[in-house]
Design an enzyme around this catalytic site. Structure first.
Site, mmCIF file in Angstrom:
data_model
loop_
_atom_site.group_PDB
_atom_site.id
_atom_site.type_symbol
_atom_site.label_atom_id
_atom_site.label_comp_id
_atom_site.label_asym_id
_atom_site.label_seq_id
_atom_site.Cartn_x
_atom_site.Cartn_y
_atom_site.Cartn_z
ATOM 1 N N ASP A 139 -4.843 -100.049 0.213
ATOM 2 C CA ASP A 139 -5.478 -98.784 -0.217
ATOM 3 C C ASP A 139 -5.519 -97.807 0.914
ATOM 4 O OD1 ASP A 139 -7.868 -97.734 -2.456
ATOM 5 O OD2 ASP A 139 -8.152 -97.015 -0.422
ATOM 6 N N ASN A 147 -7.006 -85.241 0.950
ATOM 7 C CA ASN A 147 -7.102 -84.273 -0.353
ATOM 8 C C ASN A 147 -7.857 -83.241 -0.207
ATOM 9 O OD1 ASN A 147 -5.234 -84.975 -2.265
ATOM 10 N ND2 ASN A 147 -6.496 -86.588 -3.432
ATOM 11 N N HIS A 152 -4.395 -81.098 -3.071
ATOM 12 C CA HIS A 152 -3.825 -82.175 -3.813
ATOM 13 C C HIS A 152 -2.208 -82.216 -3.409
ATOM 14 C CE1 HIS A 152 -7.007 -83.817 -5.828
ATOM 15 N NE2 HIS A 152 -7.517 -82.383 -6.040
ATOM 16 N N ASP A 156 -0.277 -85.712 -2.360
ATOM 17 C CA ASP A 156 0.669 -86.372 -2.952
ATOM 18 C C ASP A 156 1.754 -86.842 -2.296
ATOM 19 O OD1 ASP A 156 -0.584 -86.052 -5.460
ATOM 20 O OD2 ASP A 156 0.466 -84.632 -6.237
ATOM 21 N N GLU A 182 -4.886 -94.184 -5.005
ATOM 22 C CA GLU A 182 -4.140 -94.252 -3.677
ATOM 23 C C GLU A 182 -4.029 -96.028 -3.492
ATOM 24 O OE1 GLU A 182 -7.144 -92.687 -4.172
ATOM 25 O OE2 GLU A 182 -8.624 -93.302 -2.727
#
Lengths: 261, 155
Positions: A139, A147, A152, A156, A182
């Site tokens: 993770d 973010n 975003h 990404d 994630e």
């Protein structure tokens, strides 16, 4: 030959005209014979003309067959060529569909559905006594902050970067995919805890060596890992639950670390 | 088959014969309006406007059965209508027998064009799928009548 005959024909004609033979019985017979000869010659010429014409017609018919055959052959070749292209188009479409069915759109890694199927297969093999496998869940630490502070799109991009660093150091038969958000899942077929830990160590090293860079600035990204290995007779749910719990402990232990279960 | 009116029995099996009858009688043929299915394209004709529309995928079980009324319509139109004909195609996938039929159809147009009749064809394709344009190019290769391949931007 024909000149000889012409010479002979002239001779006969002269004999027939010669007054000294007029009224002679042989002159009469020769005249009749000559008339018959002319008649036969004319018939022969006519027959030859007909035969020639017929031959010519047959030849033309043959040629038109050849032309038609060649035209149809060209048409057939064109149909085949176009048909092959359509098949190729369908094949590519099919490959694309297969890819989207098994891969994550953003990172290009395997998706959750594919990983789940493969995990089931490995579990089945191990349950039948054919080998062992290890499983890890990773993770991205504090991903929400990335973010929130960069948006975003950058989030990404960060995920894609992590995905590349996860996949690069793995062995050919190890699997890595996006489990969701994630979270990433790593499957080590034939491996044990030790093998998984070595793999993860390589990933962490690589993530340090190749940090995520945004706008010319290095954004340090770390991962927390939970690792476990297959235990005889357990279900998919059980092993997933255990690896998830290990990850949870890693998070609570301060992140950027690895917890085994 | 209900494409043919004018006292033709609906169950008449030979559509081409029906077409020939109509042609002899000098009557314009009834327009076609065949709904698209998952395996066959929409087929629509408009005699007054001089227009044929084909849209969709084409891999029917029996392509010849499906397209014969269209081939008949086009040949009757070219023989009798005395006005221009325009084909608008939005075809995506064609199976082998559909390809064969399109080539027959284009041959008809080519013959009409050579005879001085006004025919034109427009092949529309989704701009995102260039492969369809390549295929249309292949079809166009032997045609000398106006044959446009037109990209459509879709939202």
């Amino acid at each position: 030959m024909s000149e000889d005959r012409d010479e002979f024909e002239r001779e006969v004609a002269a004999l027939l005209q010669d007054p000294q033979w007029q009224g002679h019985p042989l002159q009469h017979a020769l005249q009749a014979l000559n008339a018959r000869y002319d008649e036969r010659g004319a018939m022969m010429a006519r027959l030859t003309r007909i035969a020639d014409r017929y031959q010519l017609a047959e030849r033309e018919r043959g040629l038109s067959f050849v032309q038609r055959y060649e035209r149809q052959l060209r048409q057939l070749e064109k149909i085949i060529r176009i048909s092959d292209q359509y098949q190729q188009m369908l094949r590519e479409l099919n490959e694309e569909l297969q890819r989207t069915a098994s891969h994550d759109l953003l990172t290009g890694l395997f998706n959750r559905r594919y990983l789940y199927d493969r995990l089931g297969e490995e579990l089945g093999k191990a349950a039948r006594g054919h080998g062992q496998f290890a499983l890890a869940m990773a993770d991205v630490d504090l991903f929400k902050q990335i973010n929130d502070s960069y948006g975003h799109d950058i989030g990404d991009a960060a995920l894609c970067h992590v995905a590349r660093q996860l996949a690069a150091p793995l062995r050919e038969y190890d699997l890595c995919g996006r489990w969701g958000g994630e979270e990433f899942l790593l499957l080590f077929p034939g491996g044990d805890l030790e093998a998984a830990q070595q793999g993860i160590q390589r990933i962490r090293q690589r993530l340090q060596d190749e940090p995520f860079v945004h706008d010319g600035r290095v954004c340090p990204l770390t991962l927390s890992f939970g690792v476990t290995e297959y235990r005889q007779g357990e279900s998919t749910t059980a092993i997933l639950k255990r690896v998830d719990e290990a990850l949870y402990r890693a998070k609570h232990a301060g992140r950027d670390c690895l917890e085994c279960a | 088959m209900t494409f043919f009116a004018y006292n033709q029995p609906a169950s008449r099996p030979q559509t081409s014969t029906a077409a020939a009858d109509l042609q002899r009688e000098g009557i314009s043929m009834q327009d076609l309006n065949i709904i698209a299915t998952t395996s066959s394209p929409a087929i629509a004709t408009d005699w007054n406007e001089g227009r044929v529309i084909l849209a969709g995928d084409s891999y029917p079980e029996n392509a010849f059965e499906l397209f014969q009324p269209l081939l008949d319509w086009v040949s009757a139109y070219l023989a009798q209508a005395g006005q221009p004909l325009r084909l608008e195609l939005s075809l995506l996938y064609l199976n082998t027998s559909s390809i064969r039929i399109m080539m027959d159809l284009f041959d008809q147009l080519e013959v009409a064009h050579q005879a001085g009749k006004s025919v034109r064809l427009q092949w529309f394709y989704d701009a995102r799928n260039e492969r369809v344009a390549d295929l249309a190019e292949e079809f166009r290769e032997d045609c000398t009548f106006p044959f446009d391949i037109i990209a459509e931007e879709r939202a």
